[in-house]
Design a protein around this motif. Structure first.
Motif, PDB file in Angstrom:
ATOM      1  N   SER A   6       0.849  -1.192   0.000  1.00 25.50           N
ATOM      2  CA  SER A   6       0.000   0.000   0.000  1.00 25.50           C
ATOM      3  C   SER A   6       0.874   1.227   0.000  1.00 25.50           C
ATOM      4  N   ASP A 307     -10.387   2.077   9.231  1.00 21.35           N
ATOM      5  CA  ASP A 307      -9.106   2.766   9.391  1.00 21.35           C
ATOM      6  C   ASP A 307      -8.050   1.848   9.988  1.00 21.35           C
ATOM      7  N   TRP A 309      -7.839  -1.579   9.799  1.00 24.40           N
ATOM      8  CA  TRP A 309      -7.374  -2.526   8.788  1.00 24.40           C
ATOM      9  C   TRP A 309      -6.471  -1.822   7.775  1.00 24.40           C
ATOM     10  N   HIS A 310      -6.855  -0.623   7.355  1.00 23.22           N
ATOM     11  CA  HIS A 310      -6.055   0.099   6.363  1.00 23.22           C
ATOM     12  C   HIS A 310      -4.694   0.495   6.921  1.00 23.22           C
ATOM     13  N   SER A 315      -7.622  -4.530   3.680  1.00 25.20           N
ATOM     14  CA  SER A 315      -9.007  -4.107   3.532  1.00 25.20           C
ATOM     15  C   SER A 315      -9.850  -4.925   4.506  1.00 25.20           C
TER      16      SER A 315
END
Length: 327
Positions: A6, A307, A309-310, A315
């Protein structure tokens, strides 16, 4: 389960993830891991939602130290005992009652006694014995009434009534407006001087820290305008000068820390290996310390889950009802 690539990740995130993942898999290792939970009254539903997400990800038993101020202290306790999702339900179904928050009840707009004695002990009981026997140590900051300084108690502090420590750490000036005796001292809201008690876990050797904020990165604590202080005088006239300064003055330590935590690679003195920050991206205008709309609280908890998990490059799984709530 390893994090997906990410653009929001950094080396610190990967390092902290690896340590947590090893701990989750049963490999203790030598690294000490801390969790810090900001308070904020009913904004605590955000941190509880984030804690429930950590629980969902399998990290419930991974932390050596948890430090939480104000609502964050009780939220951290529910997390240590494996009751974080249960805690989200508690916010939405039980803390939305007028018995807890009532803006027309001037002398006690937020009834912390109701929270501790009715909700925490009876209706939605915290497993206090499990908390006391847990490997994870909970640190609770309190603000001393006489000098306005922070004192800490933990789940291993001798001769302390832990329920009174929770009551004191959540005793918000003006909204609750009572001091609480813990041991030999009188205390109020622990978040006045320790809003984000990250340095406490760093002092205990935590090389990796997960920080849950209930306010966005741009939030700062500035000095309160003199006319607002004047309006508050009837409710605060019995406070000591240091306590009034803690309540109304600018918090430079907090403001500096928020700047540090907003960096791409957050760094806190003494914690060089990894800091992961979970925080709301913006502050909804309709959400405050005394918000009691159940749907707004649910929305906030769901956002916290996403938020969290991110923050680990993941996801969130598509679960219709992650907190087992019904309306």
């Amino acid at each position: 389960m390893m994090p997906h690539t990410s653009g929001t990740q950094n080396n610190a995130t990967h390092a902290a993830w690896n340590v947590l993942d090893q701990r989750r898999r049963g490999h203790a290792g030598s690294d000490t891991i801390g969790l810090v939970v900001q308070g904020g009254g009913m904004r605590g539903v955000y941190s509880m939602g984030a804690l429930a997400a950590l629980e969902e990800m399998g990290f419930g038993q991974c932390f050596d130290h948890v430090a939480g101020s104000s609502a964050g202290a009780l939220n951290g306790a529910y997390f240590i005992t494996g009751q974080a999702s249960y805690g989200v339900e508690t916010y939405i179904h039980h803390l939305t009652k007028r018995s807890f928050v009532n803006p027309f009840r001037v002398k006690k707009m937020v009834d912390i006694d109701y929270l501790v004695d009715h909700i925490g002990k009876k209706v939605r009981p915290l497993h206090i014995h499990k908390l006391l026997s847990a490997r994870t140590l909970l640190h609770i900051p309190l603000t001393e009434c006489a000098d306005g300084q922070t004192r800490y108690v933990t789940t291993r502090t001798p001769d302390i009534d832990l329920w009174e420590a929770f009551r004191a750490s959540a005793a918000m000036p003006i909204l609750y407006n009572k001091s609480v005796k813990v041991g030999d001292g009188l205390y109020v809201d622990g978040s006045l001087r320790a809003r984000v008690p990250i340095r406490r876990v760093v002092e205990y050797g935590c090389r990796y820290v997960v920080v849950i904020l209930t306010m966005p990165h741009m939030h700062r604590i500035k000095s309160i305008h003199p006319w607002i202080r004047s309006l508050s005088w009837p409710a605060t006239r019995h406070y000591s000068a240091p306590l009034r300064h803690a309540l109304f003055g600018e918090d430079l330590d907090y403001n500096t820390m928020k700047i540090d935590l907003a960096c791409e690679n957050p760094q806190i003195d003494g914690c060089a290996d990894g800091v992961i920050v979970i925080s709301p991206q913006q502050r909804p205008e309709w959400f405050s310390t005394i918000t009691t709309d159940p749907k707004h609280l649910l929305q906030c908890a769901l956002q916290a889950r996403a938020d969290t998990w991110h923050a680990f490059g993941q996801s969130p799984p598509p679960i219709d009802n992650p907190f087992a709530m019904t309306f």
